[in-house]
Motif scaffolding. Sequence first.
Motif, PDB file in Angstrom:
ATOM      1  N   VAL A  17       0.836  -1.200   0.000  1.00 40.78           N
ATOM      2  CA  VAL A  17       0.000   0.000   0.000  1.00 40.78           C
ATOM      3  C   VAL A  17       0.872   1.252   0.000  1.00 40.78           C
ATOM      4  CG1 VAL A  17      -1.677   1.330   1.344  1.00 40.78           C
ATOM      5  CG2 VAL A  17      -1.962  -1.138   1.085  1.00 40.78           C
ATOM      6  N   ALA A  18       1.928   1.233   0.825  1.00 42.00           N
ATOM      7  CA  ALA A  18       2.848   2.363   0.857  1.00 42.00           C
ATOM      8  C   ALA A  18       3.519   2.568  -0.497  1.00 42.00           C
ATOM      9  CB  ALA A  18       3.901   2.158   1.944  1.00 42.00           C
ATOM     10  N   ALA A  19       3.856   1.462  -1.184  1.00 40.22           N
ATOM     11  CA  ALA A  19       4.485   1.566  -2.503  1.00 40.22           C
ATOM     12  C   ALA A  19       3.537   2.203  -3.518  1.00 40.22           C
ATOM     13  CB  ALA A  19       4.926   0.183  -2.975  1.00 40.22           C
ATOM     14  N   VAL A  20       2.246   1.806  -3.491  1.00 35.25           N
ATOM     15  CA  VAL A  20       1.264   2.403  -4.391  1.00 35.25           C
ATOM     16  C   VAL A  20       1.102   3.892  -4.079  1.00 35.25           C
ATOM     17  CG1 VAL A  20      -1.158   2.404  -5.095  1.00 35.25           C
ATOM     18  CG2 VAL A  20       0.041   0.238  -4.765  1.00 35.25           C
ATOM     19  N   ALA A  21       1.053   4.230  -2.795  1.00 31.76           N
ATOM     20  CA  ALA A  21       0.946   5.638  -2.407  1.00 31.76           C
ATOM     21  C   ALA A  21       2.154   6.426  -2.900  1.00 31.76           C
ATOM     22  CB  ALA A  21       0.818   5.756  -0.886  1.00 31.76           C
ATOM     23  N   PHE A  22       3.341   5.813  -2.826  1.00 37.65           N
ATOM     24  CA  PHE A  22       4.572   6.460  -3.283  1.00 37.65           C
ATOM     25  C   PHE A  22       4.468   6.796  -4.773  1.00 37.65           C
ATOM     26  CE2 PHE A  22       8.934   6.495  -4.840  1.00 37.65           C
ATOM     27  CZ  PHE A  22       9.611   7.209  -3.862  1.00 37.65           C
ATOM     28  N   VAL A  23       4.042   5.821  -5.576  1.00 36.39           N
ATOM     29  CA  VAL A  23       3.916   6.031  -7.023  1.00 36.39           C
ATOM     30  C   VAL A  23       2.834   7.075  -7.314  1.00 36.39           C
ATOM     31  CG1 VAL A  23       3.305   4.936  -9.212  1.00 36.39           C
ATOM     32  CG2 VAL A  23       4.766   3.735  -7.581  1.00 36.39           C
ATOM     33  N   THR A  24       1.752   7.039  -6.552  1.00 35.09           N
ATOM     34  CA  THR A  24       0.662   7.999  -6.743  1.00 35.09           C
ATOM     35  C   THR A  24       1.135   9.424  -6.510  1.00 35.09           C
ATOM     36  OG1 THR A  24      -0.951   6.354  -6.023  1.00 35.09           O
ATOM     37  CG2 THR A  24      -1.639   8.663  -5.958  1.00 35.09           C
ATOM     38  N   ILE A  25       1.882   9.618  -5.436  1.00 36.22           N
ATOM     39  CA  ILE A  25       2.369  10.958  -5.113  1.00 36.22           C
ATOM     40  C   ILE A  25       3.349  11.438  -6.177  1.00 36.22           C
ATOM     41  CG2 ILE A  25       3.651  12.318  -3.418  1.00 36.22           C
ATOM     42  CD1 ILE A  25       2.450  10.405  -1.276  1.00 36.22           C
ATOM     43  N   ILE A  26       4.159  10.518  -6.717  1.00 34.96           N
ATOM     44  CA  ILE A  26       5.067  10.888  -7.806  1.00 34.96           C
ATOM     45  C   ILE A  26       4.268  11.379  -9.011  1.00 34.96           C
ATOM     46  CG2 ILE A  26       6.640   9.945  -9.551  1.00 34.96           C
ATOM     47  CD1 ILE A  26       7.859   8.212  -7.408  1.00 34.96           C
ATOM     48  N   GLY A  27       3.208  10.617  -9.377  1.00 36.37           N
ATOM     49  CA  GLY A  27       2.395  11.014 -10.520  1.00 36.37           C
ATOM     50  C   GLY A  27       1.717  12.357 -10.319  1.00 36.37           C
ATOM     51  N   GLY A  28       1.211  12.577  -9.112  1.00 33.84           N
ATOM     52  CA  GLY A  28       0.556  13.846  -8.823  1.00 33.84           C
ATOM     53  C   GLY A  28       1.530  15.004  -8.726  1.00 33.84           C
ATOM     54  N   ALA A  29       2.772  14.697  -8.314  1.00 27.66           N
ATOM     55  CA  ALA A  29       3.780  15.746  -8.130  1.00 27.66           C
ATOM     56  C   ALA A  29       4.403  16.192  -9.438  1.00 27.66           C
ATOM     57  CB  ALA A  29       4.868  15.253  -7.186  1.00 27.66           C
ATOM     58  N   ALA A  30       4.108  15.497 -10.532  1.00 24.05           N
ATOM     59  CA  ALA A  30       4.709  15.861 -11.819  1.00 24.05           C
ATOM     60  C   ALA A  30       4.440  17.326 -12.150  1.00 24.05           C
ATOM     61  CB  ALA A  30       4.174  14.956 -12.920  1.00 24.05           C
ATOM     62  N   PHE A  31       3.215  17.789 -11.823  1.00 21.67           N
ATOM     63  CA  PHE A  31       2.879  19.180 -12.147  1.00 21.67           C
ATOM     64  C   PHE A  31       3.774  20.160 -11.401  1.00 21.67           C
ATOM     65  CE2 PHE A  31       0.769  23.181 -11.334  1.00 21.67           C
ATOM     66  CZ  PHE A  31       0.412  23.564 -12.621  1.00 21.67           C
ATOM     67  N   ASN A  32       4.222  19.787 -10.196  1.00 28.93           N
ATOM     68  CA  ASN A  32       5.016  20.719  -9.400  1.00 28.93           C
ATOM     69  C   ASN A  32       6.353  21.057 -10.049  1.00 28.93           C
ATOM     70  OD1 ASN A  32       3.063  20.869  -7.389  1.00 28.93           O
ATOM     71  ND2 ASN A  32       3.875  19.082  -6.315  1.00 28.93           N
ATOM     72  N   SER A  33       6.776  20.257 -11.051  1.00 30.29           N
ATOM     73  CA  SER A  33       8.014  20.598 -11.744  1.00 30.29           C
ATOM     74  C   SER A  33       7.828  21.711 -12.745  1.00 30.29           C
ATOM     75  CB  SER A  33       8.586  19.411 -12.496  1.00 30.29           C
ATOM     76  OG  SER A  33       7.957  18.284 -12.350  1.00 30.29           O
ATOM     77  N   LEU A  34       6.567  22.019 -13.133  1.00 24.81           N
ATOM     78  CA  LEU A  34       6.336  22.939 -14.241  1.00 24.81           C
ATOM     79  C   LEU A  34       6.456  24.428 -13.926  1.00 24.81           C
ATOM     80  CD1 LEU A  34       3.421  21.580 -16.454  1.00 24.81           C
ATOM     81  CD2 LEU A  34       5.844  21.731 -16.984  1.00 24.81           C
ATOM     82  N   PRO A  35       5.853  24.951 -12.845  1.00 25.85           N
ATOM     83  CA  PRO A  35       5.775  26.411 -12.709  1.00 25.85           C
ATOM     84  C   PRO A  35       7.105  27.135 -12.863  1.00 25.85           C
ATOM     85  CG  PRO A  35       4.341  25.385 -11.102  1.00 25.85           C
ATOM     86  CD  PRO A  35       5.105  24.274 -11.773  1.00 25.85           C
ATOM     87  N   GLY A  36       8.165  26.647 -12.188  1.00 26.52           N
ATOM     88  CA  GLY A  36       9.454  27.315 -12.289  1.00 26.52           C
ATOM     89  C   GLY A  36      10.016  27.309 -13.692  1.00 26.52           C
ATOM     90  N   LEU A  37       9.682  26.276 -14.471  1.00 28.69           N
ATOM     91  CA  LEU A  37      10.188  26.173 -15.839  1.00 28.69           C
ATOM     92  C   LEU A  37       9.412  27.045 -16.812  1.00 28.69           C
ATOM     93  CD1 LEU A  37      10.634  22.292 -16.086  1.00 28.69           C
ATOM     94  CD2 LEU A  37      12.403  23.998 -15.582  1.00 28.69           C
ATOM     95  N   LEU A  38       8.149  27.334 -16.504  1.00 29.59           N
ATOM     96  CA  LEU A  38       7.283  27.997 -17.475  1.00 29.59           C
ATOM     97  C   LEU A  38       7.080  29.485 -17.228  1.00 29.59           C
ATOM     98  CD1 LEU A  38       4.481  25.364 -18.173  1.00 29.59           C
ATOM     99  CD2 LEU A  38       6.773  25.564 -19.116  1.00 29.59           C
ATOM    100  N   ILE A  39       7.647  30.020 -16.164  1.00 25.29           N
ATOM    101  CA  ILE A  39       7.448  31.450 -15.883  1.00 25.29           C
ATOM    102  C   ILE A  39       7.971  32.297 -17.043  1.00 25.29           C
ATOM    103  CG2 ILE A  39       8.214  33.366 -14.429  1.00 25.29           C
ATOM    104  CD1 ILE A  39       7.931  31.477 -12.033  1.00 25.29           C
ATOM    105  N   GLU A  40       9.194  32.060 -17.468  1.00 29.55           N
ATOM    106  CA  GLU A  40       9.753  32.853 -18.563  1.00 29.55           C
ATOM    107  C   GLU A  40       9.087  32.538 -19.912  1.00 29.55           C
ATOM    108  OE1 GLU A  40      11.699  35.451 -18.260  1.00 29.55           O
ATOM    109  OE2 GLU A  40      11.624  35.137 -16.088  1.00 29.55           O
TER     110      GLU A  40
END
Length: 434
Positions: free
Chosen positions: A29-52
């Motif tokens: 269950v913890a492993a599935v939660a880990f993968v889920t959070i990774i998938g959801g966190a993908a968006f968090n990589s974008l804002p800093g890259l897309l400001i300019e």
Amino acid sequence: MTQTTEAAQGAVPAPAGPRRPRIHRAWFVAAVAFVTIIGGAAFNSLPGLLIEPLHESFHWSRGEIGFAVSIDMALYGLTAPFAAALMDRFGMRKVVVVALSMVAAGALLSVWMTASWQLMLYWGLLVGLGTGSMAMAFSATVTNRWFVERRGLVTGVLTAAGASGQLVFLPLCAWIVEDHGWKPASVTVALAALVVVPFVWLLLRDHPADVGLAPYGGEFVEKPAPRRGAAKRAVTVLFAAAKTGPFWLLAGTFAICGASTNGLVRTYFVPSAHDHGMPITAAASLLAVIGVFDVIGTIASGWLTDRFEARRLLAVYYALRGVSLLFLPMLMAPAVHPPMIFFIVFYGLDWVATVPPTLALCRDQYGEDSAIVFGWVLASHQVGAAVVAFAGGVARDVFGSYDVVWYAAGALCAAAALMSLVIRRSPAAPALKH
């Protein structure tokens, strides 16, 4: 031996209650939660890259773009306590599937936006609600239901999942933005969220009793009945917690945590480095390296939280973070030099090391309501992040530099270190060995 076992199994029905598998289901269950959070966190990589790129494509001010990011961060936090209560009502699986779908929709719809209000709607509202529904409150719910032992370690591992997503998606999205533009990067993030949905639906289970197990390291307990009035419960828990001093200290320190990580470094490290002549791909790679050491630091913090007093750990973490931020403006340069690498390693180890001890303090103070209380503490984290995400963009528009925000964040971290030491221990908290 086999005949005796078979006879016994034929004569006596298997008792209701816990089974003892060689590898406890809690780890899956913890492993599935880990993968889920990774998938959801993908968006968090974008804002800093897309400001300019967004500034250049649409001529929106950095303050407007920062405001959209701040809406996302604020809703990310404000959604969390209601999400924890909704998980009690409808189950983790259903809530997380809906949340991932919202993140995918927001990222995909942004490809067709033409006005800044659409950026605020798609990035701010949809993505903010989606990521907030499977944020750290999700980690707290998984940990509280499935684990009695190793809670600090599991909290650290699940917290590190967000950093792992950053490690995977930051270099990829930076390359896509640089070579193909910002729209393919947004589509990539949407697909990452959608890919996780089948894993959640097929493999995640809401409670150990669903599969006849005791939580890891604990005794078998029946699954509680679904709790109605999720929103009312979240607000009631908030009002009760708000009458206690530790809640405000935890909320205040975690607001500073959010301001100095998500709001500042995650959002503005790449554009700040780019202002000093560093290529976007190089700056994004440095931010991804923070994710590598974040994983190490957070897991280590979980291990330490199982063994040392949480409030003292918090004081050390915030003090070290503040010192590092005060030095950062002097390290910005067109090329990557050893002092900058040292900062990246040092800061990465401290990035979200604050989460395991903060959650432990919530658990000590507020017991079975700790996941919802932590959701509100997380809300303060994201409100702090939202304020700085907006202020950083405005500061760049006004002063032509991000330096003033780095220095202010360093001073706030020093205040958070002092606040951590003031938090009193719960009378019911177990004694901790040093």
